[in-house]
Design a protein around this motif. Sequence first.
Motif, PDB file in Angstrom:
ATOM      1  N   GLN A  49    -112.261  13.538  10.824  1.00 34.20           N
ATOM      2  CA  GLN A  49    -112.761  14.464   9.747  1.00 34.20           C
ATOM      3  C   GLN A  49    -113.976  13.850   9.407  1.00 34.20           C
ATOM      4  OE1 GLN A  49    -111.262  13.926   5.681  1.00 34.20           O
ATOM      5  NE2 GLN A  49    -111.257  15.998   5.596  1.00 34.20           N
ATOM      6  N   ALA A  50    -114.349  12.410   9.348  1.00 35.06           N
ATOM      7  CA  ALA A  50    -115.763  12.171   9.063  1.00 35.06           C
ATOM      8  C   ALA A  50    -116.616  12.083  10.213  1.00 35.06           C
ATOM      9  CB  ALA A  50    -115.598  10.468   8.430  1.00 35.06           C
ATOM     10  N   LEU A  51    -116.283  12.312  11.454  1.00 30.29           N
ATOM     11  CA  LEU A  51    -117.148  12.164  12.711  1.00 30.29           C
ATOM     12  C   LEU A  51    -117.381  13.571  13.384  1.00 30.29           C
ATOM     13  CD1 LEU A  51    -116.065   8.909  14.361  1.00 30.29           C
ATOM     14  CD2 LEU A  51    -117.508   9.194  12.358  1.00 30.29           C
ATOM     15  N   ALA A  52    -116.577  14.454  13.368  1.00 32.34           N
ATOM     16  CA  ALA A  52    -116.609  15.689  13.852  1.00 32.34           C
ATOM     17  C   ALA A  52    -117.646  16.653  13.469  1.00 32.34           C
ATOM     18  CB  ALA A  52    -115.255  16.442  13.794  1.00 32.34           C
ATOM     19  N   ASP A  53    -117.934  17.507  14.265  1.00 29.15           N
ATOM     20  CA  ASP A  53    -119.179  18.737  13.790  1.00 29.15           C
ATOM     21  C   ASP A  53    -118.379  20.076  13.518  1.00 29.15           C
ATOM     22  OD1 ASP A  53    -121.438  17.251  13.965  1.00 29.15           O
ATOM     23  OD2 ASP A  53    -121.696  17.360  16.158  1.00 29.15           O
ATOM     24  N   SER A  54    -117.038  20.171  14.209  1.00 31.44           N
ATOM     25  CA  SER A  54    -116.647  21.187  13.882  1.00 31.44           C
ATOM     26  C   SER A  54    -115.087  21.018  13.891  1.00 31.44           C
ATOM     27  CB  SER A  54    -116.763  22.302  15.013  1.00 31.44           C
ATOM     28  OG  SER A  54    -116.414  21.627  16.210  1.00 31.44           O
ATOM     29  N   LEU A  61    -110.607  15.034  18.345  1.00 31.75           N
ATOM     30  CA  LEU A  61    -110.756  13.663  18.045  1.00 31.75           C
ATOM     31  C   LEU A  61    -109.522  13.216  17.498  1.00 31.75           C
ATOM     32  CD1 LEU A  61    -114.290  13.426  16.535  1.00 31.75           C
ATOM     33  CD2 LEU A  61    -113.618  12.698  18.839  1.00 31.75           C
ATOM     34  N   PHE A  62    -108.769  14.135  16.526  1.00 29.91           N
ATOM     35  CA  PHE A  62    -107.599  13.629  15.920  1.00 29.91           C
ATOM     36  C   PHE A  62    -106.632  13.400  17.049  1.00 29.91           C
ATOM     37  CE2 PHE A  62    -103.373  14.722  14.030  1.00 29.91           C
ATOM     38  CZ  PHE A  62    -103.306  13.772  12.894  1.00 29.91           C
ATOM     39  N   ASP A  63    -106.283  14.307  17.892  1.00 30.86           N
ATOM     40  CA  ASP A  63    -105.450  13.902  18.864  1.00 30.86           C
ATOM     41  C   ASP A  63    -105.689  12.715  19.651  1.00 30.86           C
ATOM     42  OD1 ASP A  63    -104.126  16.417  18.319  1.00 30.86           O
ATOM     43  OD2 ASP A  63    -105.034  17.686  19.973  1.00 30.86           O
TER      44      ASP A  63
END
Length: 261
Positions: A49-54, A61-63
Amino acid sequence: MSPADSPWHILRTQAERAVQAEPVLSGTFREAILDQPDFAFALAHRVSQALADSEEQQAALFDRFSSIHQQFPALAESAWCDLQAIVSRDPAFGTGLEVLLFSKGFLALQAYRIGHQLLLQDERLLAMFIQARCNERLAVDINPASQIGSGIMLDHATGIVIGETAAVGDDVSILQGVTLGGTGKESGDRHPKVRSGVMIGAGAKILGNIEIGEGAKVGAGSVVLQAVAPHTTVVGNPARQVGKPRHARPALDMDQSFDEG
């Protein structure tokens, strides 16, 4: 350990109480904790959540991050030690829930832990992406190749830099603006080795392949270019020995003062 004493049960209980106490944030508490199956998934969610742009990138990223956590449960074990360290050493945080949601230092450290494991898995680009995003979003720059133990507190964390060949032992406290860096363009093993129980004060710069011995204390603003013996306090620019810490493991008591002599 009984189920009621498990880290995950403790966090869930804190989140359930928080939903009642702060209903305006109930969605945050549910998404971060109550909708997650375990602590490892909660960590993967928080970092992605902190690193993503969308939303699409966050899901990807979570997966990947949750998969890494499932493969390597020691990541969550180290994270729990970090979380407990912050609660016990930093009076600004009263619960583990507060640390998980609001501690930038904790977040940066857990992102590093994922990046380090990814680097070991030869996923260099994703590891470097994590480092770059932490630098951009959190103002914390930890090279994924560095070696960091557990029970770590990055207090405030803004401006912390930890270089590629640096090593940090267990139960270390590092305050904002600290650099564990090299001394120039040299290659190879070129960064500090910080042993267990060390406390490094705000703004300290420790440069070169030197050892900061177990239980040592580095005063705020110090510039350290030579090795520091175990259970020794150093301050100044250049750093000089000014005595011994009052505590065998200064990182645990966070006493910023020193006795000259």
